[in-house]
Design an enzyme around this catalytic site. Structure first.
Site, PDB file in Angstrom:
ATOM      1  N   MET A  24      -3.839   0.934 -13.881  1.00 48.31           N
ATOM      2  CA  MET A  24      -2.984   0.803 -12.699  1.00 48.31           C
ATOM      3  C   MET A  24      -3.883   0.661 -11.488  1.00 48.31           C
ATOM      4  O   MET A  24      -4.574   1.594 -11.121  1.00 48.31           O
ATOM      5  CB  MET A  24      -2.103   2.032 -12.563  1.00 48.31           C
ATOM      6  N   CYS A  25      -3.917  -0.504 -10.926  1.00 44.89           N
ATOM      7  CA  CYS A  25      -5.054  -0.796 -10.066  1.00 44.89           C
ATOM      8  C   CYS A  25      -4.778  -1.908  -9.085  1.00 44.89           C
ATOM      9  O   CYS A  25      -3.722  -2.524  -9.083  1.00 44.89           O
ATOM     10  CB  CYS A  25      -6.223  -1.267 -10.936  1.00 44.89           C
ATOM     11  N   GLY A  26      -5.809  -2.167  -8.298  1.00 45.90           N
ATOM     12  CA  GLY A  26      -5.818  -3.349  -7.453  1.00 45.90           C
ATOM     13  C   GLY A  26      -7.103  -4.111  -7.720  1.00 45.90           C
ATOM     14  O   GLY A  26      -8.140  -3.513  -8.011  1.00 45.90           O
ATOM     15  N   ARG A  29      -3.355   1.145  -4.121  1.00 49.68           N
ATOM     16  CA  ARG A  29      -3.074   0.875  -5.533  1.00 49.68           C
ATOM     17  C   ARG A  29      -3.951   1.698  -6.464  1.00 49.68           C
ATOM     18  O   ARG A  29      -3.674   1.767  -7.664  1.00 49.68           O
ATOM     19  CB  ARG A  29      -3.272  -0.608  -5.851  1.00 49.68           C
ATOM     20  N   ASP A  47       0.843   1.521  -9.654  1.00 53.32           N
ATOM     21  CA  ASP A  47       0.354   0.931  -8.404  1.00 53.32           C
ATOM     22  C   ASP A  47       1.493   0.410  -7.527  1.00 53.32           C
ATOM     23  O   ASP A  47       1.507   0.620  -6.318  1.00 53.32           O
ATOM     24  CB  ASP A  47      -0.671  -0.167  -8.703  1.00 53.32           C
TER      25      ASP A  47
END
Lengths: 300, 658
Positions: free
Chosen positions: A1-3, A31, B431
């Site tokens: 779960m990221c950017g 994020r 996110d």
């Protein structure tokens, strides 16, 4: 779960890739506040550059460095430069042997996170600015870079589990990934049978290893991205970089966001436009959102 | 015209200023927006907001009646959930433009991203350029006009509404079909185009729902009440329950549907006992006075927490699954006992708001009946991810219960077998969830707590995400929790037991060294105050009762909640059946039941040697079975079986005390 974020300047030269990427990652830090990482491409180094994650306590650090020294000797790699900074140990070595065997052995006995003549992967817990404070990423100049902010979900918060990941056995190739591969274990077992080792339970590592395997079989980066979209199940947007290219791949469901901007000077790609807009404060950018199930590469 | 500079103000300050301008009737211009998220969220006055540049996610979201002009691009979910007003985008829009649109207009002069108009219910979504895949995904009503091309799966799983496409259609979605234009369609579109000064001389293709999947082919047959499990000692493998299950599947040709929760035996609170013998508890009416039971939930970031007279809440249950009368009885009982009620799916009723002193508003994936007005009058807002009874699935409301009144509130067609989406259109990961949380907090003015309701699945991972994303509280729901309707396969096999859920939650939080600042509300098969205090000792900060409250309020547990003809007027929308429900009497019954829980919790707290219920801990418990010991890590002390449940004694006493 990221950017994720990436930037490539079309003209060769010493561009402010460090500063640009810090700013883009700061733009999407919401994020992923756990860790931040950079894969930066500058001029070719004479020596092969290796970066390891090592313990931060003095005893652990000394032992890790000693262990790396032994491994270098074993493979006839001559240490030329060394720097210990933050949780990492960065060295330049003269090495002319079989890189695959060398790095495989290194990876088994040390936490090797970056290998290449152009590439440097810098990653640690904390925000883009935290990482910059320790590693001075803002001073790095070059042609292109990709980066990542991470919110750890299924795997632990540890610097080595942060992105980017380098493509095992292949120097100068890195990936950053936003999403979740649902067929992770199945793909992992398939790659393990082909002799690849995994050092984290992070599904993004698998993307790096998968691409490495495809490239090892003589495929182009483009065709590796094409097959990745069909072989990988789940939701993902990822970026990959080589000394002369960057590319992206996006899953069929378009569940993970990604926008890109291309103008005469540069290509900028990010999870959200707010990151790209950081490079053009006060202006509107003409970004586009790639279609689901697509990939593309750009070369210097 | 007031100018707001986003390079100088943060988004919360900017939105407060925009709302202030709204109250004063002043138009606003936002400069240096730089694609930032949540611009203009929660505005309820009809002013003009001009964004001089690009906006990020949720621009104009959860607003009512305002007009937004965004000069360049927007990110995901422009015009999210608006009931009235308009969002006009000069450039391109990201994914899910006009998501959950309930009225008003979203106009995009460039292209729009995937899943445009997902779960929209009315109003118009317009795109002058091309639309990416799944335009009109799961739409319940309203109109989408696309002048350019539409990519794959147009109208995927739509249940009503109209999509007009001027260009090529790559492919149609599941249960969508092309139909002839109706008289007046073109005139109405031309009128819309003229309003926004858009020229178009082409023709349109109209896509609507084909109507083949709106209802189950065969309805669930009536059958005798499903008994709960029988121990193998007194039963056999192919017992009558198993046989009946197979016969009915042979008839309907699909999974079965019923109400209530899992009926299979799993380790539960009966397998845990108090370490100390509490059977000596006497009918001491002063027990309640001597013990602090007051519980605050959701104060992590400075919002006004729910302030409960004891660590108990009413669990979320919808007006839809339950009749309005029951919801009102629950709301009243919650007020009388000084605890909170929860809307469940389907929105808030005015009468319910009046009856309940503290009311939690749930936001579900379908955004059925979800409005800014309700957000602003809620005492807490909770994002529903799933239920313990059916993790991974959305709500199910069978056709019999989708009456004109329910359909109107929810903004959906009447008489369909409503299967709410299994996931949120705008939350596809931890996110995106952060940005959605910010949107809701902007809409609430950061005033009240924001929670997350999740069915127990991968609790250890999920609770870490909830903590890191910054929720004020988590409502965790185990396998034994009930539901109004779900497939039996899911009810029995998908979730994990409540006992495992609380233990995994505590382990997960410990692994990331979480501070004790995010409240954990546990639910799923809690029957009384004895169960409640065991959960508190295992680490929950509060518990919720659903089924127990319903049974206290007259439910006969026939498990036919899905049928819609509940004989006692609880799980029904039929006015005749509902008229059997005596709100005044049942509200008192529920209230008295809650007071018996209060007495039990207080008496046991005292018997364990505390004067504050929040001081009970794992040290006060032992496990009676190897399974329960393995799950919880409590010491296995089978000898404590004798005082496992002092409730025979306690409930008699509770009646006396109450």
């Amino acid at each position: 779960m990221c950017g994720i974020a990436g930037v490539m300047y079309k003209q060769k030269g010493a561009h402010e890739i460090g500063k640009s990427l810090i700013s883009m990652l700061d733009g999407c830090q919401h994020r992923g506040p756990d860790s931040t990482g950079f894969a930066l491409y500058g001029d070719k180094h004479e020596q092969l550059q290796l970066r390891f994650i090592i313990p931060t306590d003095e005893a652990g650090k000394a032992e890790a460095i000693k262990n790396i020294g032994t491994l270098l000797e074993k493979h006839d790699a001559k240490l030329v430069t060394e720097e210990s900074i933050g949780c990492s140990y960065h060295i330049g070595v003269d090495f002319g042997g079989d890189l695959l065997a060398f790095t495989k052995d290194m990876e088994e006995h040390a936490k090797l996170v970056s290998v290449g003549h152009y590439l440097d992967i810098i990653k640690d817990d904390g925000t883009a600015h935290d990482v910059d404070d320790i590693y001075h990423v803002g001073n790095v100049k070059g042609t292109h870079a990709i980066g990542h902010v991470r919110l750890a979900t299924e795997s632990a918060v540890r610097p080595e589990a942060a992105h980017p990941f380098w493509a095992t056995g292949f120097e100068d190739i890195a990936i950053v990934h936003n999403g979740q591969l649902t067929n992770y274990w199945k793909m992992r077992r398939r790659l393990e049978r082909r002799g690849f080792a995994f050092h984290t339970d992070n599904d993004s590592e698998l993307v790096a290893v998968y691409l490495a395997d495809k490239l090892a079989q003589g495929n182009s980066l483009e065709s590796a991205l094409e097959t990745a979209i069909d072989d990988m199940d789940g939701t993902f947007s990822f970026l990959v970089s080589t000394p002369t290219e960057i590319g992206y791949a996006k899953d069929h469901l378009a569940a993970k966001p990604m926008v890109l901007l291309e103008n005469d000077d540069m290509i900028a790609i990010a999870s959200e436009e707010v990151s790209i807009n950081r490079l053009f404060p006060g202006q509107s950018v003409n970004s586009t959102e790639p279609a689901p199930g697509t990939f593309r590469t750009w070369s210097l | 015209m007031v100018t707001i500079d986003l390079s100088k103000l943060n988004i919360t300050e900017a939105n407060e200023k925009i709302r202030e301008c709204g109250r004063n009737g002043q138009d606003v211009e936002v400069i240096n927006p730089d694609a930032k998220h949540n611009i203009g969220v929660g505005l309820t006055d009809p002013i003009n907001v001009t964004v001089k540049g690009s906006a990020g996610y949720f621009c104009g979201g959860l607003s009512h009646g305002a007009t937004y002009n965004i000069e360049h691009n927007v990110g995901w979910a422009v015009g999210d959930n608006i009931y009235a007003g308009s969002c006009i985008v000069g450039g391109n829009a990201g994914a899910i433009a006009g998501v959950g649109l309930r009225g008003g207009e979203v106009v995009i002069r460039g292209n729009m991203g995937s899943r445009a108009g997902q779960i929209m219910k009315s109003g118009t979504l317009f795109c002058a350029g091309d639309a990416a895949f799944m335009a009109g995904y799961m739409m319940y009503g309203g109109r989408i006009i696309i002048l350019g091309d539409a990519a794959e799966k147009v109208g995927q799983d739509m249940s009503s509404g109209e999509i007009f496409i001027g260009g090529k259609i790559e492919s149609l979605g599941n249960d969508a079909e092309i139909v002839d234009m109706a008289p007046g369609d073109l005139e109405s579109i031309n009128e819309f185009l003229a309003k926004y000064g858009i020229e178009f001389n082409g023709t349109f293709t109209k896509v609507t729902n084909a109507g083949k999947k709106l209802r189950y082919g065969k309805q669930e047959p009536r059958h005798r009440p499903q008994p709960f499990f029988v121990h193998s000692k007194s039963s056999n493998y192919w017992n009558p329950k198993v046989q009946e299950d197979i016969w009915i599947k042979g008839e309907v040709g699909r999974y079965r549907i019923r109400g209530y929760g899992a009926s299979k035996p799993v380790p539960h609170l009966n397998d845990i006992a108090f370490a100390k013998d509490v059977s000596h508890v006497k009918a001491d009416p002063s027990a309640v006075e001597g013990v602090n039971l007051r519980t605050k939930v959701g104060g992590r970031w400075g919002a006004k927490p729910l302030d409960l007279s004891m660590p108990v809440m009413i669990a979320p249950m919808s007006f839809g699954a339950l009749s309005k009368s029951v919801k009102l009885a629950l709301a009243r009982a919650s007020r009388l006992s000084g605890i909170s009620e929860n809307t469940g799916e389907g929105g808030m009723m005015d009468e319910q708001r009046e009856e309940a002193d503290q009311l939690v508003l749930q936001m579900l994936s379908g955004r059925l009946g979800f409005s800014i007005q309700d957000i602003q009058r809620a005492d807490a807002v909770e994002i529903y991810i799933s239920q313990g009874a059916k993790p991974g699935l959305g709500g199910q409301l069978m056709a019999k219960k989708v009456t004109p009144e329910i359909a109107k509130i929810r903004g959906i067609p009447e008489g369909i077998d409503l299967r709410s989406p299994s996931r949120h259109p705008d939350v596809l990961g931890a996110d995106d969830l952060v940005i959605k949380m910010d949107e809701l907090r902007e809409a609430m003015g950061h005033r009240v707590p924001l929670g997350i309701k999740m069915g127990a699945g991968r609790v250890k991972d999920d609770i870490k995400i909830a903590y890191k994303d910054g929720f004020d509280f988590v409502e965790l729901d185990g396998l034994q929790g009930s539901t109004g309707a779900a497939s039996t396969e899911v009810l029995e096999n998908v979730g994990i037991p409540t006992l495992c859920a609380i233990q995994e939650a505590m382990d997960g939080l410990k692994e990331i060294d979480a501070k004790d600042d995010m409240d954990v509300v546990l639910m799923g098969g809690i029957k009384d105050g004895v169960d409640a205090i065991k959960m508190l000792a295992l680490g929950a900060d509060c518990i919720s009762v659903g089924t127990a409250a319903i049974i206290a309020g007259g439910c006969i547990a026939c498990m036919q909640c899905h049928v819609g003809t509940c004989p006692v007027g609880i799980a029904t929308q039929d006015k005749g059946h509902e008229s059997r429900y005596d709100i005044d009497r049942q509200a008192q019954n529920i209230h008295r039941f809650l007071e018996s829980m209060r007495w039990q919790i207080a008496a046991i707290t005292k018997a364990l040697g505390y004067d504050d219920v929040h001081n009970v801990s794992r040290e006060d418990l032992v496990a009676l079975t190897p399974e329960a010991a393995d799950i919880t890590g409590l010491p296995y002390v089978p000898g404590h079986r004798d005082h496992a449940r002092p409730d025979d004694n306690l409930s008699t006493l509770a009646r006396k005390a109450g």
